[in-house]
Structures are given as structure tokens and as C-alpha cells.
Scaffold this motif. Structure first.
Motif, mmCIF file in Angstrom:
data_model
loop_
_atom_site.group_PDB
_atom_site.id
_atom_site.type_symbol
_atom_site.label_atom_id
_atom_site.label_comp_id
_atom_site.label_asym_id
_atom_site.label_seq_id
_atom_site.Cartn_x
_atom_site.Cartn_y
_atom_site.Cartn_z
ATOM 1 N N GLY A 65 0.669 -1.140 -0.065
ATOM 2 C CA GLY A 65 -0.181 -0.125 0.100
ATOM 3 C C GLY A 65 0.731 1.040 -0.034
ATOM 4 O O GLY A 65 0.225 2.279 -0.023
ATOM 5 N N VAL A 66 2.231 0.998 0.101
ATOM 6 C CA VAL A 66 2.988 2.185 -0.193
ATOM 7 C C VAL A 66 3.954 1.945 -1.151
ATOM 8 O O VAL A 66 4.102 0.822 -1.670
ATOM 9 N N SER A 67 4.463 3.345 -1.735
ATOM 10 C CA SER A 67 5.429 3.138 -3.062
ATOM 11 C C SER A 67 6.754 3.310 -2.259
ATOM 12 O O SER A 67 6.987 4.035 -1.232
ATOM 13 N N ILE A 68 7.827 2.569 -2.933
ATOM 14 C CA ILE A 68 9.205 2.755 -2.342
ATOM 15 C C ILE A 68 10.239 3.066 -3.404
ATOM 16 O O ILE A 68 10.119 2.673 -4.601
ATOM 17 N N ASP A 69 10.990 4.163 -3.119
ATOM 18 C CA ASP A 69 12.244 4.369 -3.987
ATOM 19 C C ASP A 69 13.607 4.015 -3.388
ATOM 20 O O ASP A 69 13.858 4.491 -2.077
ATOM 21 N N GLY A 70 14.285 3.035 -3.942
ATOM 22 C CA GLY A 70 15.381 2.665 -3.314
ATOM 23 C C GLY A 70 16.625 3.138 -4.078
ATOM 24 O O GLY A 70 16.689 3.268 -5.445
ATOM 25 N N VAL A 71 17.751 3.950 -3.306
ATOM 26 C CA VAL A 71 18.789 4.343 -3.988
ATOM 27 C C VAL A 71 20.180 3.686 -3.516
ATOM 28 O O VAL A 71 20.158 3.354 -2.446
ATOM 29 N N ASP A 72 20.865 3.606 -4.510
ATOM 30 C CA ASP A 72 22.255 2.996 -4.331
ATOM 31 C C ASP A 72 23.309 3.347 -5.244
ATOM 32 O O ASP A 72 22.926 3.525 -6.443
ATOM 33 N N ILE A 73 24.666 3.006 -4.879
ATOM 34 C CA ILE A 73 25.851 3.489 -5.844
ATOM 35 C C ILE A 73 25.995 2.109 -6.461
ATOM 36 O O ILE A 73 27.076 2.112 -7.442
ATOM 37 N N SER A 74 25.821 1.089 -5.899
ATOM 38 C CA SER A 74 26.056 -0.297 -6.599
ATOM 39 C C SER A 74 25.059 -0.782 -7.509
ATOM 40 O O SER A 74 24.093 -1.205 -7.108
ATOM 41 N N GLU A 75 25.801 -1.222 -8.790
ATOM 42 C CA GLU A 75 24.838 -1.881 -9.754
ATOM 43 C C GLU A 75 24.707 -3.377 -9.062
ATOM 44 O O GLU A 75 23.401 -3.902 -9.418
#
Length: 217
Positions: A65-75
Motif C-alpha cells: 500500500g506504499v510506494s518505495i524508491d530505493g537508492v544505491d551506488i552499487s549496480e
């Protein structure tokens, strides 16, 4: 996007050996991080930012029910995370991005999960300020990390030592109060994040303009 020299060593670490030993390191903390994340008062329609999302260990603990944005520098870490969410019926978007310079507009997110992030990022003060920027007023921040509390004179010593350690995988001598100082946040709750209290779960709230005005009066 391109990354500065400060991220090269970390990218090498997170793209090579860390994905292999990270699961073993995280396993004993599973129930503790779940308890910490549960301090957030998720609401349907919330948008959640997870900087340093890595291989996605936090994703199962965020409700539907929530949306998530995940951020990282590792491919490599993000590739592992993408494999985990392939069959999940949840809105999850993963980004290759420097958490100290994010592309999101201000006041975008309702919640932020900083799980073993502030001890790994190159500049924790800048990264935390960036999280506060993209968080809406009254938004909640969950910090799950091994940050320490020391007298001011000791904090200066720790800060000097961290100048070297910040180039490594992580730094275990970062001071909680030093990271959040001068930011419009209040600490709501603190719990132990492991059996020994080495890791803590910190729940913070971003102040509104009214809150900030009251502090100045």
C-alpha cells in the motif's frame, strides 16, 4: 549518472566482495531491524525513500500500500534487489544515484529508512541533510545504525579519525548528534537494535515551519 572519486572505493567494495558476506552479516539482525522499521507509522499511499537500499533487505518489512524508491551506488547490489522484487506486487523503483546529491524534488517523501547507511556513506551530514530535504514536513525518518554518543571534545577526535575511515566500507565512530545537528528534526524514540545495544533504532520527525518558528521564539 557519474560519481566523484569519493565513491570509487565504495563502489568497488559493494560491487565485489560485500554482496557475498553481507547476507551472513545481516541474518542475526533480521528481527531487530524489522522491529525498528515497525516504529514508522506507515499509511496507505505513503511514498518511502530508502537510501543505500543495497540488496533490498529492508523491502520485506515495508507494508503493502506504499510506494518505495530505493537508492544505491552499487549496480551489483541493485541487481540482487531487482531479482528479489521481481514477483512482488508492490510499487518499488530502484535508482543508481548518489544519496548525497539526489534528483528528487524537495518535500517528496513521507517516510525514510536509513538502515546501516549513515556509517557507510562518505559524508553522513550531507547525506542526512539531503534526506531531510526530500522528506515532507512531519515526515518520519528511521535510522538503524551503530552511531555513538560522546562528549563534544571526544566528538572532535572522532570526526578527525573519521576523515580517514570514511573512504572504507564503513566507519563505526560516527556521532549521532553530530550528524543531525542544525537539521529541522526531533528525536521521537530510541530502541536497541541488537542484543548488546551497539546498534540503535532512532525514530525522528521532520519539523514543520510552525515547529521551527516555536523553537526560535
Amino acid at each position: 549518472m557519474g560519481f566523484k572519486i569519493k565513491n570509487i572505493i565504495k563502489q568497488v567494495s559493494f560491487n565485489t566482495f560485500i554482496p557475498f558476506f553481507y547476507p551472513m552479516m545481516m541474518l542475526p539482525l533480521k528481527s531487530w531491524r524489522k522491529k525498528a522499521i515497525a516504529m514508522l507509522s506507515f499509511q496507505p499511499g505513503d511514498r518511502v525513500i530508502i537510501p543505500g537500499v543495497g540488496s533490498g533487505y529492508d523491502l520485506p518489512y515495508v507494508p503493502h500500500g506504499v510506494s518505495i524508491d530505493g537508492v544505491d551506488i552499487s549496480e551489483v547490489m541493485l541487481a540482487i534487489a531487482r531479482n528479489k522484487i521481481r514477483n512482488k506486487k508492490q510499487e518499488i523503483t530502484l535508482h543508481i544515484m548518489d544519496a548525497e546529491h539526489m534528483d528528487f524534488p524537495s518535500n517528496t517523501f513521507d517516510k525514510a529508512i536509513l538502515d546501516l547507511f549513515l556509517t557507510c556513506v562518505y559524508d553522513p551530514q550531507k547525506a542526512f541533510a539531503e534526506i531531510v530535504r526530500v522528506l515532507k514536513p512531519n515526515g518520519e525518518i528511521l535510522i538503524y545504525d551503530h552511531l555513538i554518543s560522546v562528549p563534544k571534545w571526544a566528538a572532535r577526535v572522532m570526526s578527525t579519525a573519521d576523515f580517514v575511515m570514511k573512504y572504507n566500507f564503513c566507519s563505526v565512530i560516527r556521532v549521532f548528534d553530530d550528524i543531525i545537528k542544525d537539521q529541522p528534526v526531533t528525536v521521537v524514540r530510541v530502541i536497541n537494535g541488537d542484543p548488546f545495544g551497539f546498534i540503535k533504532g532512532f525514530l525522528l520527525r521532520k519539523m514543520t515551519l510552525i515547529d521551527s518558528h516555536r523553537l526560535l521564539c
